[in-house]
Design an enzyme around this catalytic site. Structure first.
Site, PDB file in Angstrom:
ATOM      1  N   ASP A 139      -6.651  -2.665  -4.435  1.00  0.00           N
ATOM      2  CA  ASP A 139      -6.997  -2.806  -3.017  1.00  0.00           C
ATOM      3  C   ASP A 139      -8.501  -2.752  -2.807  1.00  0.00           C
ATOM      4  O   ASP A 139      -9.061  -3.535  -2.038  1.00  0.00           O
ATOM      5  CB  ASP A 139      -6.284  -1.753  -2.173  1.00  0.00           C
TER       6      ASP A 139
ATOM      7  N   LEU B 214       3.695  -2.361   3.842  1.00  0.00           N
ATOM      8  CA  LEU B 214       3.690  -3.650   3.155  1.00  0.00           C
ATOM      9  C   LEU B 214       3.155  -4.684   4.133  1.00  0.00           C
ATOM     10  O   LEU B 214       3.679  -4.827   5.238  1.00  0.00           O
ATOM     11  CB  LEU B 214       5.110  -4.042   2.719  1.00  0.00           C
TER      12      LEU B 214
ATOM     13  N   GLY C 297       0.811  -1.204   0.000  1.00  0.00           N
ATOM     14  CA  GLY C 297       0.000   0.000   0.000  1.00  0.00           C
ATOM     15  C   GLY C 297       0.845   1.253   0.000  1.00  0.00           C
ATOM     16  O   GLY C 297       2.063   1.210  -0.203  1.00  0.00           O
TER      17      GLY C 297
END
Length: 249
Positions: free
Chosen positions: A101, A13, A9
């Site tokens: 995501d 991590l 992200g």
């Protein structure tokens, strides 16, 4: 050897082994946008069967992650957003424009909830996505998270503190007013989205919160469910149904 999951992200991590019923213990390591906390490598086994990667992080860190994993993994698979993903149908006209995501959080929500779900991610951004009982994604919204709101205000007006304060409806100093205002703005979007979702579904959706800032909002939202590893849960589910995934190595 085993399969491992990696979620890169904007600030962290996350990694975990893939187990038969989902993810194993999730470890998280901060990064500064340019380099990882070196401790992350110690969490890995020497050899990996398949490394499953989802990344919205900086391109340089994505490259570093791949460079570290290719020598020790028999195969590296980087997940991309597809129209159909493990029982979820992405509602964007161009599915690839949805962040991986958000897509994986929807896949994770589909595994948890049989009815309608409102999926809220609280990280750098605040994301809201609606999923119906048939697995159709109805789209969503993106706004700054409360922490990003504070940072943006501080950047434009340095006299406004970037953190601190106690959130209340009516703050009696600047820090309290900022905390309450930024939190209230986020809550307002979520509550408005819940109301709109209930009108579509005929009943309130299940509200799932994930991301590093979720706990700040959770206590203010009646009935909300904390799902801190929802993206990893979605990645695990997709790894067990690996149709249409891009093989990097």
């Amino acid at each position: 050897m085993s399969d491992w999951l990696f979620d890169l992200g904007n600030t962290r991590l996350k990694l975990a082994p893939l187990e038969h019923d989902g993810t194993g213990p999730v470890s998280a390591f901060a990064h500064d946008g340019a380099r990882f906390d070196p401790a992350w490598m110690a969490a890995l086994p020497k050899d990996i069967d398949v490394a499953w990667i989802a990344s919205v992080g900086p391109a340089a860190l994505r490259a570093s992650l791949l460079q570290a994993l290719v020598p020790r993994a028999a195969r590296v698979v980087e997940v991309r957003v597809e129209r159909e993903m493990a029982g979820v149908r992405i509602g964007y006209a161009e599915p690839a424009r949805l962040g991986i995501d958000r897509a994986l959080a929807l896949v994770g929500a589909r595994a948890r909830v049989s009815g309608w779900a409102l999926v809220v991610g609280v990280g750098t951004a605040l994301t809201v996505d609606l999923l119906d009982a048939a697995g159709l994604h109805h789209g969503g919204a993106i706004a700054p998270s409360p922490s990003l709101m504070r940072e943006a205000l501080h950047a434009r007006a340095p006299q406004l503190p970037v953190d601190g304060g106690t959130a209340a409806a009516f703050g009696t100093d600047t820090a309290d007013a900022l905390a309450g205002g930024c939190l209230g703005a986020a809550l307002g979007l979520i509550e408005r989205s819940c109301k709109a979702a209930a009108a579509l579904a005929g009943q309130p959706p299940v509200l799932l919160l994930h991301g590093g800032g979720a706990m700040q909002l959770l206590a203010q939202l009646d009935g909300a469910v904390h799902a801190p590893s929802l993206v990893m849960e979605g990645l695990a589910r997709l790894a067990r149904e690996p149709r249409g995934l891009e093989h990097t190595g």
